[in-house]
Design a protein around this motif. Structure first.
Motif, PDB file in Angstrom:
ATOM      1  N   GLN A  95      41.021  34.325  39.780  1.00  8.72           N
ATOM      2  CA  GLN A  95      41.505  34.169  38.427  1.00  8.72           C
ATOM      3  C   GLN A  95      40.450  34.907  37.689  1.00  8.72           C
ATOM      4  OE1 GLN A  95      41.440  29.867  38.434  1.00  8.72           O
ATOM      5  NE2 GLN A  95      43.862  29.848  38.499  1.00  8.72           N
ATOM      6  N   ARG A  96      39.137  34.715  37.753  1.00  8.53           N
ATOM      7  CA  ARG A  96      38.306  35.450  37.127  1.00  8.53           C
ATOM      8  C   ARG A  96      38.305  36.975  37.157  1.00  8.53           C
ATOM      9  NH1 ARG A  96      34.404  33.043  39.110  1.00  8.53           N
ATOM     10  NH2 ARG A  96      33.561  34.663  40.678  1.00  8.53           N
ATOM     11  N   GLU A  97      38.605  37.505  38.261  1.00  5.25           N
ATOM     12  CA  GLU A  97      38.812  38.953  38.610  1.00  5.25           C
ATOM     13  C   GLU A  97      40.009  39.439  37.778  1.00  5.25           C
ATOM     14  OE1 GLU A  97      39.045  40.032  42.625  1.00  5.25           O
ATOM     15  OE2 GLU A  97      36.984  39.449  42.929  1.00  5.25           O
ATOM     16  N   ALA A  98      41.179  38.742  37.644  1.00  3.74           N
ATOM     17  CA  ALA A  98      42.538  38.884  37.019  1.00  3.74           C
ATOM     18  C   ALA A  98      42.215  39.078  35.620  1.00  3.74           C
ATOM     19  CB  ALA A  98      43.428  37.963  37.378  1.00  3.74           C
ATOM     20  N   ALA A  99      41.427  38.015  35.048  1.00  2.00           N
ATOM     21  CA  ALA A  99      40.906  37.968  33.542  1.00  2.00           C
ATOM     22  C   ALA A  99      40.049  39.179  33.146  1.00  2.00           C
ATOM     23  CB  ALA A  99      40.501  36.651  33.066  1.00  2.00           C
TER      24      ALA A  99
ATOM     25  N   MET B 160      38.811  31.997  31.430  1.00  2.00           N
ATOM     26  CA  MET B 160      38.985  32.417  32.533  1.00  2.00           C
ATOM     27  C   MET B 160      37.963  33.509  33.146  1.00  2.00           C
ATOM     28  SD  MET B 160      43.404  32.773  33.015  1.00  2.00           S
ATOM     29  CE  MET B 160      43.040  33.282  34.686  1.00  2.00           C
ATOM     30  N   GLN B 161      37.517  34.215  32.374  1.00  2.00           N
ATOM     31  CA  GLN B 161      36.434  35.251  32.695  1.00  2.00           C
ATOM     32  C   GLN B 161      35.111  34.543  32.930  1.00  2.00           C
ATOM     33  OE1 GLN B 161      36.219  38.457  30.009  1.00  2.00           O
ATOM     34  NE2 GLN B 161      38.222  39.118  30.552  1.00  2.00           N
ATOM     35  N   SER B 162      34.927  33.430  32.385  1.00  2.00           N
ATOM     36  CA  SER B 162      33.575  32.772  32.598  1.00  2.00           C
ATOM     37  C   SER B 162      33.443  31.657  33.577  1.00  2.00           C
ATOM     38  CB  SER B 162      33.279  32.003  30.948  1.00  2.00           C
ATOM     39  OG  SER B 162      33.469  33.015  29.980  1.00  2.00           O
ATOM     40  N   ILE B 163      34.746  31.190  34.209  1.00  2.00           N
ATOM     41  CA  ILE B 163      34.592  30.204  35.222  1.00  2.00           C
ATOM     42  C   ILE B 163      34.086  30.903  36.558  1.00  2.00           C
ATOM     43  CG2 ILE B 163      36.880  29.165  34.483  1.00  2.00           C
ATOM     44  CD1 ILE B 163      38.156  30.602  36.580  1.00  2.00           C
TER      45      ILE B 163
ATOM     46  N   LEU C  15      47.268  35.310  36.749  1.00  2.00           N
ATOM     47  CA  LEU C  15      46.952  35.552  38.146  1.00  2.00           C
ATOM     48  C   LEU C  15      48.032  36.263  38.980  1.00  2.00           C
ATOM     49  CD1 LEU C  15      44.784  35.333  40.469  1.00  2.00           C
ATOM     50  CD2 LEU C  15      45.973  33.324  41.222  1.00  2.00           C
ATOM     51  N   GLU C  16      49.344  35.777  38.608  1.00  4.20           N
ATOM     52  CA  GLU C  16      50.492  36.617  39.143  1.00  4.20           C
ATOM     53  C   GLU C  16      50.751  37.845  38.746  1.00  4.20           C
ATOM     54  OE1 GLU C  16      54.576  35.018  40.662  1.00  4.20           O
ATOM     55  OE2 GLU C  16      54.485  35.022  38.558  1.00  4.20           O
ATOM     56  N   TYR C  17      50.592  37.850  37.258  1.00  6.77           N
ATOM     57  CA  TYR C  17      50.690  39.292  36.498  1.00  6.77           C
ATOM     58  C   TYR C  17      49.922  40.233  37.254  1.00  6.77           C
ATOM     59  CZ  TYR C  17      49.983  42.549  32.889  1.00  6.77           C
ATOM     60  OH  TYR C  17      49.774  43.774  32.197  1.00  6.77           O
ATOM     61  N   ALA C  18      48.498  39.910  37.408  1.00  3.17           N
ATOM     62  CA  ALA C  18      47.816  40.715  37.688  1.00  3.17           C
ATOM     63  C   ALA C  18      47.956  40.956  39.291  1.00  3.17           C
ATOM     64  CB  ALA C  18      46.236  40.139  37.584  1.00  3.17           C
ATOM     65  N   PHE C  19      47.996  40.081  40.306  1.00  2.53           N
ATOM     66  CA  PHE C  19      48.043  40.435  41.594  1.00  2.53           C
ATOM     67  C   PHE C  19      49.486  40.396  42.285  1.00  2.53           C
ATOM     68  CE2 PHE C  19      43.691  39.084  40.727  1.00  2.53           C
ATOM     69  CZ  PHE C  19      42.932  40.310  40.895  1.00  2.53           C
ATOM     70  N   ALA C  20      50.416  39.879  41.577  1.00  2.00           N
ATOM     71  CA  ALA C  20      52.017  39.953  42.140  1.00  2.00           C
ATOM     72  C   ALA C  20      52.014  38.759  43.455  1.00  2.00           C
ATOM     73  CB  ALA C  20      52.328  41.202  42.606  1.00  2.00           C
ATOM     74  N   TYR C  21      52.286  39.504  44.577  1.00  2.00           N
ATOM     75  CA  TYR C  21      52.365  38.661  45.864  1.00  2.00           C
ATOM     76  C   TYR C  21      51.233  38.763  46.722  1.00  2.00           C
ATOM     77  CZ  TYR C  21      57.065  36.649  45.432  1.00  2.00           C
ATOM     78  OH  TYR C  21      58.265  35.815  45.325  1.00  2.00           O
ATOM     79  N   ALA C  22      50.149  39.178  46.164  1.00  2.00           N
ATOM     80  CA  ALA C  22      49.006  38.913  47.160  1.00  2.00           C
ATOM     81  C   ALA C  22      48.929  37.643  47.595  1.00  2.00           C
ATOM     82  CB  ALA C  22      47.620  39.679  46.364  1.00  2.00           C
ATOM     83  N   GLU C  23      48.624  37.492  49.026  1.00  2.00           N
ATOM     84  CA  GLU C  23      47.914  36.316  49.602  1.00  2.00           C
ATOM     85  C   GLU C  23      46.636  35.657  49.240  1.00  2.00           C
ATOM     86  OE1 GLU C  23      48.911  35.409  53.489  1.00  2.00           O
ATOM     87  OE2 GLU C  23      51.025  35.647  53.511  1.00  2.00           O
ATOM     88  N   ILE C  24      46.408  34.931  48.482  1.00  4.19           N
ATOM     89  CA  ILE C  24      45.147  34.406  48.058  1.00  4.19           C
ATOM     90  C   ILE C  24      44.638  33.115  48.710  1.00  4.19           C
ATOM     91  CG2 ILE C  24      43.537  33.989  45.996  1.00  4.19           C
ATOM     92  CD1 ILE C  24      45.422  35.605  44.338  1.00  4.19           C
TER      93      ILE C  24
END
Length: 298
Positions: A50-54, A295-298, A32-41
């Motif tokens: 998490q699903r989107e990141a995966a 993660m892609q399936s959650i 999640l952090e690798y994909a979005f860094a400091y985005a507030e979620i």
């Protein structure tokens, strides 16, 4: 220079083995952090993100066959070699490992979303595998990684280290850094939450002068490769036996790296060669793919 060793644990039959599942769990926690860094979620959006990141970092290949392998926990030795090789070639797996190592051992934080960084390039262009900064805001970490089956070819050191030195020569130039800075700054401008946003936007907005850049960048070079030396060493540690083989192994690769590193700015640019010997690339890749699939399936 650093050497990172994957830890071992005792299996259900009492044998010492690599803790692949534990490593893959930490791997998945960093996606999640690798994909979005400091985005507030928001809390109610974390599962979705998490699903989107995966889904954004790896398009799963032949999903029905992958599901068959994973749901039946089929050993990687029984997978179709060509099918597994498709995943082994995906650079994103090594990039997430580099992200983990920089965070855990170098106390860095990601500067921009890696997904933004990847999507900002044309097909032929390639950016750094990691864009992190130190906690004090003094150093920009621009990382490269290679995930190899072996570190020798016909008994001769070859492969990941050679390519890392090639990347070093190709990427640390005024033209390339100017191009990357524009893209990094554009991505950072969209990340309002980053604590060092203003500092690095200002720094990256200045004309690239290599004499200045050399004072605040560090280039981590991660080479992941198969070798039993790590397992042998960890067994020795567990048995409380002093064993110098890992030191000799590391020194051999360090000396080879120094002998081929004709990078013209080697005396000015701080580089860190990070070695990560593992027992079996296929086993590690399988564990990481399984985490991404869940993660892609959650």
């Amino acid at each position: 220079m650093n050497t990172v060793l994957l830890n071992t644990d005792v299996s259900s039959d009492g044998l010492l083995q690599y803790a692949y599942d534990n490593f893959a769990s930490v791997f998945s926690e960093n996606i999640l952090e690798y994909a979005f860094a400091y985005a507030e979620i928001p809390r109610d959006q974390i599962t979705k993100k998490q699903r989107e990141a995966a889904q954004s970092l790896l398009k799963l290949h032949e999903i029905d066959r992958l599901r068959y392998y994973l749901e039946r926990d089929i050993p990687e030795e029984e997978w179709d070699p060509d099918f597994l090789r498709w995943y082994e070639k995906k650079g994103v797996l090594g990039e997430i490992i580099l992200h983990m190592i920089l965070k855990e051992f170098k106390n860095t934080i990601p500067l921009i979303s890696k997904m933004y960084f990847k999507d900002s390039f044309s097909q032929e262009a390639k950016g750094f595998d990691a864009v992190h900064v130190s906690q004090d805001g003094q150093t920009l970490w621009l990382g490269e990684t290679k995930f190899y089956k072996a570190w020798k070819t016909n008994g001769v050191i070859k492969g990941g280290i050679d390519e890392l030195v090639g990347d070093l020569k190709k990427h640390i130039t005024k033209d390339y850094l100017t191009e990357q800075y524009v893209i990094i700054k554009r991505g950072l401008e969209a990340q309002l939450e980053h604590p060092q946003r203003a500092v690095w936007i200002e720094k990256l907005s200045k004309p690239v002068l290599l004499k200045d850049v050399f004072q605040y960048i560090c280039i981590p070079l991660l080479c992941i490769y198969e070798d039993n030396i790590a397992l042998d060493y960890l067994k020795a540690v567990d048995d409380a036996i002093k064993d110098a083989d890992i030191v000799t192994h590391t020194t051999t690769l360090r000396d080879y790296y120094n002998s081929i590193n004709t990078f013209p700015y080697r005396e000015r640019v701080q580089t860190v060669l990070i070695l990560m010997p593992i027992e079996a690339k296929k086993k590690l890749v399988k564990c990481m793919i399984e985490k991404i699939w869940h993660m892609q399936s959650i």
